[in-house]
Design a protein around this motif. Structure first.
Motif, PDB file in Angstrom:
ATOM      1  N   PRO A 178       0.810  -1.226   0.000  1.00  0.00           N
ATOM      2  CA  PRO A 178       0.000   0.000   0.000  1.00  0.00           C
ATOM      3  C   PRO A 178       0.844   1.278   0.000  1.00  0.00           C
ATOM      4  O   PRO A 178       0.424   2.293  -0.583  1.00  0.00           O
ATOM      5  N   LEU A 179       2.004   1.229   0.626  1.00  0.00           N
ATOM      6  CA  LEU A 179       2.883   2.401   0.640  1.00  0.00           C
ATOM      7  C   LEU A 179       3.434   2.665  -0.755  1.00  0.00           C
ATOM      8  O   LEU A 179       3.409   3.796  -1.246  1.00  0.00           O
ATOM      9  N   LEU A 180       3.902   1.625  -1.427  1.00  0.00           N
ATOM     10  CA  LEU A 180       4.441   1.786  -2.771  1.00  0.00           C
ATOM     11  C   LEU A 180       3.365   2.196  -3.771  1.00  0.00           C
ATOM     12  O   LEU A 180       3.643   2.916  -4.734  1.00  0.00           O
ATOM     13  N   ALA A 181       2.133   1.729  -3.532  1.00  0.00           N
ATOM     14  CA  ALA A 181       1.036   2.023  -4.466  1.00  0.00           C
ATOM     15  C   ALA A 181       0.659   3.507  -4.465  1.00  0.00           C
ATOM     16  O   ALA A 181      -0.093   3.946  -5.339  1.00  0.00           O
ATOM     17  N   LYS A 182       1.167   4.280  -3.526  1.00  0.00           N
ATOM     18  CA  LYS A 182       0.931   5.724  -3.543  1.00  0.00           C
ATOM     19  C   LYS A 182       1.610   6.370  -4.751  1.00  0.00           C
ATOM     20  O   LYS A 182       1.192   7.438  -5.210  1.00  0.00           O
ATOM     21  N   HIS A 183       2.687   5.736  -5.243  1.00  0.00           N
ATOM     22  CA  HIS A 183       3.492   6.348  -6.299  1.00  0.00           C
ATOM     23  C   HIS A 183       3.652   5.473  -7.535  1.00  0.00           C
ATOM     24  O   HIS A 183       4.032   5.982  -8.590  1.00  0.00           O
ATOM     25  N   TYR A 184       3.403   4.163  -7.402  1.00  0.00           N
ATOM     26  CA  TYR A 184       3.712   3.233  -8.484  1.00  0.00           C
ATOM     27  C   TYR A 184       2.552   2.279  -8.762  1.00  0.00           C
ATOM     28  O   TYR A 184       1.657   2.121  -7.936  1.00  0.00           O
ATOM     29  N   LYS A 185       2.605   1.655  -9.919  1.00  0.00           N
ATOM     30  CA  LYS A 185       1.685   0.559 -10.237  1.00  0.00           C
ATOM     31  C   LYS A 185       2.287  -0.715  -9.655  1.00  0.00           C
ATOM     32  O   LYS A 185       3.297  -1.224 -10.156  1.00  0.00           O
ATOM     33  N   VAL A 186       1.700  -1.218  -8.596  1.00  0.00           N
ATOM     34  CA  VAL A 186       2.277  -2.323  -7.832  1.00  0.00           C
ATOM     35  C   VAL A 186       1.571  -3.634  -8.183  1.00  0.00           C
ATOM     36  O   VAL A 186       0.357  -3.764  -8.017  1.00  0.00           O
ATOM     37  N   VAL A 187       2.339  -4.583  -8.662  1.00  0.00           N
ATOM     38  CA  VAL A 187       1.828  -5.918  -8.990  1.00  0.00           C
ATOM     39  C   VAL A 187       2.375  -6.900  -7.963  1.00  0.00           C
ATOM     40  O   VAL A 187       3.591  -7.043  -7.814  1.00  0.00           O
ATOM     41  N   SER A 188       1.499  -7.546  -7.233  1.00  0.00           N
ATOM     42  CA  SER A 188       1.905  -8.620  -6.325  1.00  0.00           C
ATOM     43  C   SER A 188       1.210  -9.894  -6.776  1.00  0.00           C
ATOM     44  O   SER A 188       0.073  -9.857  -7.251  1.00  0.00           O
ATOM     45  N   PHE A 189       1.900 -11.020  -6.659  1.00  0.00           N
ATOM     46  CA  PHE A 189       1.301 -12.264  -7.150  1.00  0.00           C
ATOM     47  C   PHE A 189       1.776 -13.452  -6.329  1.00  0.00           C
ATOM     48  O   PHE A 189       2.809 -13.401  -5.654  1.00  0.00           O
ATOM     49  N   ASP A 190       0.974 -14.506  -6.374  1.00  0.00           N
ATOM     50  CA  ASP A 190       1.314 -15.761  -5.711  1.00  0.00           C
ATOM     51  C   ASP A 190       2.015 -16.675  -6.700  1.00  0.00           C
ATOM     52  O   ASP A 190       1.482 -16.956  -7.781  1.00  0.00           O
ATOM     53  N   GLY A 191       3.206 -17.130  -6.334  1.00  0.00           N
ATOM     54  CA  GLY A 191       3.920 -18.074  -7.188  1.00  0.00           C
ATOM     55  C   GLY A 191       3.139 -19.371  -7.323  1.00  0.00           C
ATOM     56  O   GLY A 191       2.237 -19.670  -6.531  1.00  0.00           O
ATOM     57  N   ARG A 192       3.494 -20.142  -8.324  1.00  0.00           N
ATOM     58  CA  ARG A 192       2.791 -21.401  -8.587  1.00  0.00           C
ATOM     59  C   ARG A 192       2.859 -22.312  -7.357  1.00  0.00           C
ATOM     60  O   ARG A 192       3.912 -22.537  -6.781  1.00  0.00           O
ATOM     61  N   GLY A 193       1.684 -22.795  -6.920  1.00  0.00           N
ATOM     62  CA  GLY A 193       1.619 -23.671  -5.764  1.00  0.00           C
ATOM     63  C   GLY A 193       1.581 -22.950  -4.434  1.00  0.00           C
ATOM     64  O   GLY A 193       1.641 -23.579  -3.385  1.00  0.00           O
ATOM     65  N   THR A 194       1.477 -21.606  -4.459  1.00  0.00           N
ATOM     66  CA  THR A 194       1.394 -20.834  -3.220  1.00  0.00           C
ATOM     67  C   THR A 194       0.154 -19.953  -3.238  1.00  0.00           C
ATOM     68  O   THR A 194      -0.402 -19.662  -4.300  1.00  0.00           O
ATOM     69  N   GLY A 195      -0.270 -19.514  -2.068  1.00  0.00           N
ATOM     70  CA  GLY A 195      -1.398 -18.588  -1.976  1.00  0.00           C
ATOM     71  C   GLY A 195      -2.619 -19.078  -2.728  1.00  0.00           C
ATOM     72  O   GLY A 195      -3.096 -20.185  -2.521  1.00  0.00           O
TER      73      GLY A 195
END
Length: 248
Positions: free
Chosen positions: A31-48
Motif C-alpha cells: 500500500p505504501l508503494l502504491a501511492k506512487h507506483y503501479k504495484v503488482v503482487s502475485f502468488d507463485g505457482r503452488g502458493t497462496g
C-alpha cells in the motif's frame, strides 16, 4: 494467465516477488508503494491462491509470462527471500525487462549454505506432516527472533501454515533454475541493484549479502533491529529506502 495477482496504484510498474509465502508477505509494503507506483503482487505457482503445479516449476518463465500477460515491457523487481533469488535470476536472463532491482534478504542460487542451515531444513522436513511442529521449528531459527516477538507473529504463522498445507498438495515436482547459477554470473548483473537486509538476519543470509556486495556493484543497506522478515516489521523504513533508490 493462471497465476493469482493483484494490481494497485498507477505509474511505473513495480513487481513484488516472494518465496515461501503469498502476497500477504507485502501486506504493509504494497500500500505504501502504491501511492506512487503501479504495484503488482502475485502468488507463485503452488502458493497462496495460485494453482498447484502439474509439472516442474520454472519461476523465471512464470514471471516472464506474467509480465507479458500484463503488457509490462519493463518493471522494477522487488524480491524477498527466495523471491530475491528469482528476481536476480530473471534480471540476469532478461535484463532488458528490468529497470531496477531491489533484493530484500535474498537467496542466491549456487551459494554454499552452512551445515547448520541444511540440518535445520532437514529437521523441518522430517517433522512433516505435523504442520504445527514444522512452524515451531522454523520460527525457532534465529533469523525469525524479531518477527516472533512482534505484533505480526500471528500473520507470519498464518502464512507459514497456509504455505505448508499448499506444499502437501504438490505432486512430485521440482523447481527449475537456469543452468549457470547466479553466483557464477553476478558480474553480469546490469540493472542498478539495491540489497536490503536486517542486521538480525541469519549468518547465512548475511553471508549471501556480503558475497553479493563483493562480486557486484550492488548497494547494501542494513536495517538495525530487523531479522529476515524486515518487510513485516519495518515497512516504513523499507518504503523510504526503496522509493529513494527508485527516484535516483
Amino acid at each position: 494467465m493462471d497465476l493469482y495477482y493483484e494490481i494497485n496504484g498507477n505509474g511505473h510498474p513495480v513487481v513484488l516477488l516472494t518465496g515461501g509465502a503469498d502476497i500477504r508477505n507485502w501486506t504493509f509494503v504494497a500500500p505504501l508503494l502504491a501511492k506512487h507506483y503501479k504495484v503488482v503482487s502475485f502468488d507463485g505457482r503452488g502458493t497462496g491462491k495460485s494453482p498447484s503445479p502439474l509439472e516442474d516449476v520454472n519461476p523465471i518463465e512464470d514471471l516472464l509470462s506474467l509480465l507479458d500477460h500484463l503488457e509490462i515491457n519493463q518493471a522494477t523487481l522487488i524480491g524477498h527471500s527466495m523471491g530475491g533469488q528469482i528476481a536476480t535470476e530473471f534480471a540476469l536472463n532478461y535484463p532488458e525487462r528490468v529497470s531496477k532491482l531491489v533484493l530484500i534478504a535474498p537467496g542466491l542460487s549456487g551459494f554454499s549454505y552452512s551445515k547448520e542451515f541444511e540440518e535445520n531444513i532437514k529437521k523441518i522436513h522430517e517433522a512433516a506432516p505435523d504442520i504445527d511442529k514444522m512452524v515451531e521449528l522454523l520460527l525457532s531459527d534465529p533469523s525469525y527472533r524479531v518477527i516472533t516477538a512482534s505484533p505480526h507473529r500471528d500473520l507470519m504463522v498464518q502464512m507459514l501454515r497456509h504455505h505448508m498445507n499448499r506444499m502437501f498438495e504438490w505432486p512430485a515436482v521440482k523447481l527449475i533454475w537456469p543452468q549457470r547459477p547466479a553466483i557464477e554470473r553476478l558480474e553480469e548483473l546490469t540493472p542498478t541493484t539495491l540489497l536490503i537486509i536486517g542486521k538480525e538476519d541469519s549468518l547465512d543470509n548475511l553471508r549471501v549479502a556480503n558475497y553479493i556486495r563483493k562480486h557486484s556493484d550492488t548497494r547494501i543497506i542494513e536495517i538495525p533491529d530487523a531479522d529476515h522478515m524486515v518487510n513485516l516489521t519495518h515497512p516504513e523504513k523499507l518504503y523510504r529506502q526503496i522509493t529513494g533508490f527508485m527516484k535516483e
